[in-house]
Design an enzyme around this catalytic site. Structure first.
Site, mmCIF file in Angstrom:
data_model
loop_
_atom_site.group_PDB
_atom_site.id
_atom_site.type_symbol
_atom_site.label_atom_id
_atom_site.label_comp_id
_atom_site.label_asym_id
_atom_site.label_seq_id
_atom_site.Cartn_x
_atom_site.Cartn_y
_atom_site.Cartn_z
ATOM 1 N N ASP A 170 -13.148 -6.223 -47.974
ATOM 2 C CA ASP A 170 -12.278 -5.215 -47.373
ATOM 3 C C ASP A 170 -11.433 -4.567 -48.462
ATOM 4 O O ASP A 170 -10.772 -5.261 -49.236
ATOM 5 C CB ASP A 170 -11.388 -5.868 -46.317
ATOM 6 C CG ASP A 170 -10.740 -4.833 -45.408
ATOM 7 O OD1 ASP A 170 -11.293 -3.722 -45.279
ATOM 8 O OD2 ASP A 170 -9.684 -5.138 -44.832
ATOM 9 N N HIS A 196 -2.387 5.376 -45.650
ATOM 10 C CA HIS A 196 -2.058 4.056 -45.091
ATOM 11 C C HIS A 196 -1.300 3.226 -46.125
ATOM 12 O O HIS A 196 -0.262 2.626 -45.811
ATOM 13 C CB HIS A 196 -3.338 3.329 -44.673
ATOM 14 C CG HIS A 196 -3.120 1.887 -44.281
ATOM 15 N ND1 HIS A 196 -2.533 1.522 -43.083
ATOM 16 C CD2 HIS A 196 -3.389 0.730 -44.943
ATOM 17 C CE1 HIS A 196 -2.463 0.196 -43.018
ATOM 18 N NE2 HIS A 196 -2.971 -0.312 -44.130
ATOM 19 N N GLU A 234 -7.009 -1.995 -37.203
ATOM 20 C CA GLU A 234 -7.074 -1.131 -38.379
ATOM 21 C C GLU A 234 -8.364 -0.322 -38.280
ATOM 22 O O GLU A 234 -9.456 -0.897 -38.215
ATOM 23 C CB GLU A 234 -7.051 -1.946 -39.685
ATOM 24 C CG GLU A 234 -5.696 -2.600 -39.946
ATOM 25 C CD GLU A 234 -5.578 -3.225 -41.331
ATOM 26 O OE1 GLU A 234 -6.622 -3.481 -41.970
ATOM 27 O OE2 GLU A 234 -4.436 -3.469 -41.760
ATOM 28 N N GLU A 238 -11.231 1.570 -39.791
ATOM 29 C CA GLU A 238 -11.855 1.607 -41.117
ATOM 30 C C GLU A 238 -13.282 2.139 -41.016
ATOM 31 O O GLU A 238 -13.920 2.080 -39.961
ATOM 32 C CB GLU A 238 -11.892 0.200 -41.739
ATOM 33 C CG GLU A 238 -10.510 -0.437 -41.861
ATOM 34 C CD GLU A 238 -10.466 -1.607 -42.835
ATOM 35 O OE1 GLU A 238 -11.356 -1.706 -43.706
ATOM 36 O OE2 GLU A 238 -9.542 -2.435 -42.709
ATOM 37 N N ASP A 255 -10.584 -3.809 -38.257
ATOM 38 C CA ASP A 255 -10.091 -5.012 -38.936
ATOM 39 C C ASP A 255 -8.852 -5.515 -38.183
ATOM 40 O O ASP A 255 -7.719 -5.266 -38.573
ATOM 41 C CB ASP A 255 -9.753 -4.645 -40.393
ATOM 42 C CG ASP A 255 -9.228 -5.829 -41.178
ATOM 43 O OD1 ASP A 255 -9.457 -6.982 -40.754
ATOM 44 O OD2 ASP A 255 -8.575 -5.608 -42.216
ATOM 45 N N ARG A 307 -0.118 -9.242 -37.615
ATOM 46 C CA ARG A 307 0.894 -8.884 -38.626
ATOM 47 C C ARG A 307 1.912 -9.994 -38.859
ATOM 48 O O ARG A 307 2.408 -10.163 -39.977
ATOM 49 C CB ARG A 307 1.635 -7.616 -38.190
ATOM 50 C CG ARG A 307 0.743 -6.413 -37.976
ATOM 51 C CD ARG A 307 0.052 -6.006 -39.249
ATOM 52 N NE ARG A 307 -0.790 -4.813 -39.050
ATOM 53 C CZ ARG A 307 -1.743 -4.450 -39.882
ATOM 54 N NH1 ARG A 307 -2.006 -5.168 -40.963
ATOM 55 N NH2 ARG A 307 -2.457 -3.379 -39.652
ATOM 56 N N GLN A 310 0.305 -12.547 -41.014
ATOM 57 C CA GLN A 310 0.086 -11.943 -42.330
ATOM 58 C C GLN A 310 1.362 -11.958 -43.184
ATOM 59 O O GLN A 310 1.339 -12.292 -44.367
ATOM 60 C CB GLN A 310 -0.396 -10.498 -42.135
ATOM 61 C CG GLN A 310 -0.837 -9.792 -43.412
ATOM 62 C CD GLN A 310 -1.421 -8.400 -43.127
ATOM 63 O OE1 GLN A 310 -1.550 -7.996 -41.976
ATOM 64 N NE2 GLN A 310 -1.769 -7.680 -44.161
ATOM 65 N N LYS A 344 -6.475 -12.220 -40.674
ATOM 66 C CA LYS A 344 -7.616 -11.304 -40.606
ATOM 67 C C LYS A 344 -8.917 -12.002 -40.208
ATOM 68 O O LYS A 344 -9.822 -11.353 -39.691
ATOM 69 C CB LYS A 344 -7.850 -10.660 -41.981
ATOM 70 C CG LYS A 344 -6.653 -9.933 -42.560
ATOM 71 C CD LYS A 344 -6.584 -8.518 -42.037
ATOM 72 C CE LYS A 344 -5.545 -7.726 -42.808
ATOM 73 N NZ LYS A 344 -5.510 -6.336 -42.374
ATOM 74 N N THR A 396 -13.508 -9.552 -36.813
ATOM 75 C CA THR A 396 -13.596 -8.158 -37.266
ATOM 76 C C THR A 396 -14.745 -7.523 -36.488
ATOM 77 O O THR A 396 -15.837 -8.102 -36.415
ATOM 78 C CB THR A 396 -13.892 -8.083 -38.782
ATOM 79 O OG1 THR A 396 -12.888 -8.812 -39.483
ATOM 80 C CG2 THR A 396 -13.912 -6.647 -39.269
ATOM 81 N N GLU A 420 1.820 1.275 -38.411
ATOM 82 C CA GLU A 420 2.327 2.594 -38.819
ATOM 83 C C GLU A 420 2.819 3.395 -37.608
ATOM 84 O O GLU A 420 3.882 4.016 -37.663
ATOM 85 C CB GLU A 420 1.214 3.381 -39.525
ATOM 86 C CG GLU A 420 0.794 2.773 -40.850
ATOM 87 C CD GLU A 420 -0.583 3.280 -41.257
ATOM 88 O OE1 GLU A 420 -0.651 4.331 -41.890
ATOM 89 O OE2 GLU A 420 -1.594 2.624 -40.912
#
Ligand code: CA
Length: 440
Positions: free
Chosen positions: A143, A150, A215, A217, A249, A253, A256, A269, A273, A389
């Site tokens: 990844d 971002h 996420e 991607e 993904d 948070r 993380q 993570k 996925t 975000e």
């Protein structure tokens, strides 16, 4: 490895071409110009397929009936396999020949024109009758962090004065992910447990994540082929990419935040996925290749191994959308709400540069390896590729049409990512969907 050909338009990109498969006519995602490859699971096991409209071409059946006579033995074996690894491992000229042979079989005035109906019904069947699985047995998943907006937006949450770390414009940042928990679109996602610190400066507790995020991607499917110790030059890296898809993904948070220093994401993570099941080939995307982000005079000079020279690295121009629906929205009959629109124009590093960087130290890539681009966000509201975000780190909840608010995902929430390419003079092609619903 040698670069076999530069991207070139051919008859498979002809916007006027139509298929004899009725559902392909007017299809927004899978007209005959697309021909994405995937794997169907049915009562005969797993088989390689190609999407056409709302149907799929059973490639094993087409091979058995001798309907792809122009292909060599190695290509035919790849199409009779149970996953796309062998197809990804073909040379680019072979994959291009496979695309041309399928096009000739499916086009309205092509090889199948005189086929009896029962043969047509045997080789082309409705997608709704089929289960789509992960297109390849993924040996390694990496990844990256190539979406510059971002990286800037997330950096601002922690370092408002200098959001981008000093290395960002020099080196494509990435980490090695977990391939065993890759799943195909449609799998439910379980909210993971992990160590979470709930009070600033407090001790961690073993809790279910309260900050589950997505996420958006780009999935990059790798052909590999370089021996250990042999880098892939950036000018040849386009040939090391079989095609593209969508990737979510999922990210916890709160887990993380506590675990990621100093070695990066781990349990936040690796619980799951999601990838979209169809691989849109690099050759289908030839009409949509565009220039990468323009570097400014103040930006650092690229290292030679990342510089494409005149043969600029391929960057497909792909537009994305993300929709969210909650359990209440579905109960009220409200349509999924669009929470983001963005595009590959926000990638600081092209997929070819990611391949060149991944291998420059000698790392060997194998057919079926998968790269995630990193979260793709635009620069403005409405274009952000994660709830971290969108909610400004959890400070500004998003209000949905049902009146509900969200900072992060809750049980029952369903995320749907889509992607497509369009350009005047060419047929629009799409990626299908990458979906997942949060349970628990
Ligand atoms: Ca990511």
């Amino acid at each position: 490895m040698t670069s076999e050909t530069n991207p070139a338009l051919d008859f498979t990109h002809d916007a006027a071409a139509e298929s004899w498969v009725a559902s392909a006519q007017g299809s927004v995602d899978f007209p005959i110009q697309n021909l994405p490859m995937g794997v169907i699971e049915c009562d005969r096991g797993c088989l390689v397929a190609c999407a056409i409209g709302e149907d799929f071409l059973d490639l094993a059946a087409a091979c058995d009936d001798g309907l792809l006579p122009s292909l060599d033995e190695e290509s035919l074996r790849a199409l009779r396999a149970v996953d796309l690894n062998q197809w990804m491992g073909l040379r680019r000229s072979q994959r291009r020949a496979v695309r041309a042979a399928i096009f000739e079989l499916l086009c309205a005035d092509g090889r199948a024109r005189d086929l009896p109906d029962e043969v047509r019904r045997k080789i082309v069947r409705p997608l709704k009758s089929a289960g789509l699985v992960l297109p390849a047995a993924v040996g390694d998943y990496t990844d990256f962090y190539a979406g510059i907006h971002h990286a800037t937006n997330v950096g601002k949450l922690f370092r408002p004065e200098s959001p981008l770390l000093p290395n960002y414009k020099h080196v494509p940042v990435g980490y090695h992910g977990r391939s065993s928990s890759l799943v195909a679109s449609g799998c439910d996602v379980q909210r993971p447990f992990g160590q979470i610190v709930t009070e600033p400066g407090g001790l961690p507790r073993h809790l279910k994540s309260r900050r589950l995020d997505f996420e958006l991607e780009l999935a990059v499917w790798i052909t590999g082929g370089n021996a250990l110790g042999t880098p892939i030059p950036v000018q040849e890296a386009g040939d090391a990419i079989a095609g593209y898809g969508l990737l979510n993904d999922w990210s916890a948070r709160d887990i993380q935040t506590w675990e990621y220093q100093p070695l990066g994401p781990f349990l936040s993570k690796n619980f799951m996925t999601t990838v979209s099941p169809w691989v849109v080939s690099s050759d289908a995307l030839t009409p949509f290749v565009t220039h990468p982000l323009v570097r400014m005079p103040e930006d650092p000079e690229l290292q030679p191994y990342l510089h494409g020279g005149d043969g600029a690295p391929e960057l497909p121009d792909i537009r994305f959308e993300v929709h969210l629906s909650t359990e209440s929205m579905r109960a009220e009959g409200l349509p999924p709400y669009r929470i983001s629109r963005s595009s590959t124009a926000s990638l600081w590093w092209t997929p070819a540069q990611l391949v060149a960087h991944h291998t420059v130290g000698g790392c060997n890539l194998r057919p079926g390896d998968l790269f995630g681009s990193g979260t793709i966000s635009g620069a403005s509201p409405g274009t952000l590729g994660s709830l971290l975000e969108i909610s400004d780190g959890g400070r500004s909840p998003l209000t949905l049409p049902s009146g509900e608010t969200r900072t992060f995902l809750e049980a029952g929430d369903e995320l749907v990512m889509t992607g497509h390419c369009e350009r005047p003079g060419f047929r629009r092609i799409g990626f299908g969907a990458c979906t997942g619903r949060v349970v628990g």
